[in-house]
Design a protein around this motif. Structure first.
Motif, short mmCIF file in Angstrom:
data_model
loop_
_atom_site.label_atom_id
_atom_site.label_comp_id
_atom_site.label_asym_id
_atom_site.label_seq_id
_atom_site.Cartn_x
_atom_site.Cartn_y
_atom_site.Cartn_z
N VAL A 146 0.85 -1.18 0.00
CA VAL A 146 0.00 0.00 0.00
C VAL A 146 0.89 1.24 0.00
O VAL A 146 1.65 1.48 0.94
N VAL A 147 0.79 2.01 -1.09
CA VAL A 147 1.50 3.28 -1.21
C VAL A 147 0.57 4.38 -0.73
O VAL A 147 -0.58 4.45 -1.15
N VAL A 148 1.06 5.25 0.16
CA VAL A 148 0.24 6.34 0.66
C VAL A 148 0.99 7.65 0.46
O VAL A 148 2.12 7.82 0.90
N ALA A 149 0.36 8.58 -0.28
CA ALA A 149 0.91 9.91 -0.50
C ALA A 149 0.03 10.90 0.24
O ALA A 149 -1.18 10.90 0.11
N GLY A 150 0.63 11.75 1.02
CA GLY A 150 -0.12 12.70 1.84
C GLY A 150 0.44 12.72 3.23
O GLY A 150 1.02 11.74 3.70
N ARG A 151 0.29 13.84 3.88
CA ARG A 151 0.90 14.00 5.20
C ARG A 151 0.07 13.34 6.28
O ARG A 151 -1.13 13.63 6.44
N VAL A 152 0.68 12.43 7.00
CA VAL A 152 0.08 11.85 8.20
C VAL A 152 0.73 12.58 9.37
O VAL A 152 1.87 12.28 9.75
N LEU A 153 0.04 13.56 9.90
CA LEU A 153 0.66 14.52 10.81
C LEU A 153 1.00 13.93 12.17
O LEU A 153 2.02 14.27 12.76
N GLY A 155 2.10 11.34 15.03
CA GLY A 155 2.92 10.16 15.22
C GLY A 155 2.11 8.94 15.61
O GLY A 155 2.44 7.81 15.25
N SER A 156 1.01 9.16 16.35
CA SER A 156 0.16 8.03 16.75
C SER A 156 -0.49 7.37 15.55
O SER A 156 -0.66 6.14 15.51
N ASP A 157 -0.86 8.18 14.53
CA ASP A 157 -1.45 7.61 13.32
C ASP A 157 -0.40 6.83 12.53
O ASP A 157 -0.69 5.75 11.99
N ARG A 158 0.82 7.36 12.43
CA ARG A 158 1.88 6.63 11.74
C ARG A 158 2.17 5.30 12.43
O ARG A 158 2.34 4.26 11.77
N ALA A 159 2.20 5.34 13.76
CA ALA A 159 2.46 4.11 14.52
C ALA A 159 1.33 3.11 14.32
O ALA A 159 1.56 1.90 14.20
N ALA A 177 8.53 11.89 3.54
CA ALA A 177 9.17 11.65 4.83
C ALA A 177 8.21 10.91 5.77
O ALA A 177 7.02 11.22 5.82
N TRP A 178 8.74 9.94 6.50
CA TRP A 178 7.92 9.13 7.42
C TRP A 178 8.79 8.76 8.62
O TRP A 178 9.43 7.71 8.61
N PRO A 179 8.84 9.61 9.65
CA PRO A 179 9.63 9.27 10.84
C PRO A 179 9.22 7.93 11.40
O PRO A 179 8.04 7.63 11.54
#
Length: 258
Positions: A146-153, A155-159, A177-179
């Motif tokens: 799954v490729v996702v383009a767009g800002r996931v602001l 950190g809890s959502d990224r995790a 960028a994806w910390p």
């Protein structure tokens, strides 16, 4: 369901209601599975030891020689990022894996096909809107990449999305960028060829030389780099025969000095 869903990649987008959008995304997964030639193996939770194949030039860079299920592989930068994403999807989709791209309404299906992506196993969600995280989670439930383009602001959502990929045995490929990503790939020093009398194809852009750099877990702190053609002739990933395409744990500057 958007136009063009029948033969050239399935498309979801345009809905403004959250429940409707998520229901459509889940319906897309069922539709894709119905179109599969045979039963799709179920992903085992936490099956990040399994590897999805990539083209040989990229296999020399990635830990394990491919895309490990359950990991997050970020594609950062602007030079050649879309071409690199398509190159990552090509080998796996051609081998039977299902892929989705979220948030890229400008993605060209012709370019994807030329890169080797199997369009019959490609789902597109061009306009996820405010439901980017929820739609990404829904597609991770049923697709392999799954490729996702767009800002996931947050950190809890990224995790949460990274954990979903681990649980489902999928590969999450953020574009940008994806910390916290397991590994990050970046294209640098892009240079097009094909315009000029000496190229043999006056007036046309034919290939682009790039230096692809990898950093992350399982890689030495200096990272790895390789010189590739992205795209190469006919749109496919290829080794830059005039450069050194061998992955090494040295900085790019060191390689150029050598």
């Amino acid at each position: 369901m958007g136009e063009g869903a029948a033969a050239t990649g399935s498309v979801v987008g345009g809905e403004t209601d959250t429940a409707h959008r998520l229901a459509t995304a889940r319906g897309l997964l069922r539709r894709l599975e119905d179109r599969a030639a045979g039963p799709r193996p179920a992903a085992e939770p936490g099956a990040d030891g399994r590897v999805l194949p990539v083209g040989a030039p990229l296999a020399t860079l990635l830990p394990g020689g491919g895309l490990r299920r359950g990991t997050t592989v970020a594609v950062a930068g602007t030079v050649g990022a879309t071409s690199l994403v398509l190159a990552l999807l090509a080998e796996a989709s051609a081998g039977g894996a299902w892929a989705g791209v979220i948030g890229r309404p400008d993605l060209g299906l012709v370019a994807a096909a030329e890169a080797g992506v199997a369009l019959e196993r490609l789902a597109l969600v061009p306009y996820p809107g405010a439901d980017l995280v929820a739609v990404t989670a829904a597609l991770l439930d049923g697709l392999d990449l799954v490729v996702v383009a767009g800002r996931v602001l947050h950190g809890s959502d990224r995790a949460r999305l990274a954990a979903r990929a681990r649980q489902r045995g999928a590969v999450l490929l953020p574009l940008g960028a994806w910390p916290g990503a397991d590994v990050e790939l970046t294209c640098e020093q892009g240079r097009w060829r094909g315009v000029g009398a000496g190229s043999g194809d006056v007036g046309r852009l034919r290939t682009r030389r790039v230096c692809v750099r990898l950093r992350g877990r399982g890689v030495a702190p200096a990272g790895r780099s390789a010189r590739l053609l992205l795209p190469g002739v006919a749109g496919r990933l290829a080794v830059d025969v005039e450069g050194d395409a061998t992955a090494v744990d040295r900085p790019i500057a060191d390689r150029e000095a050598g």
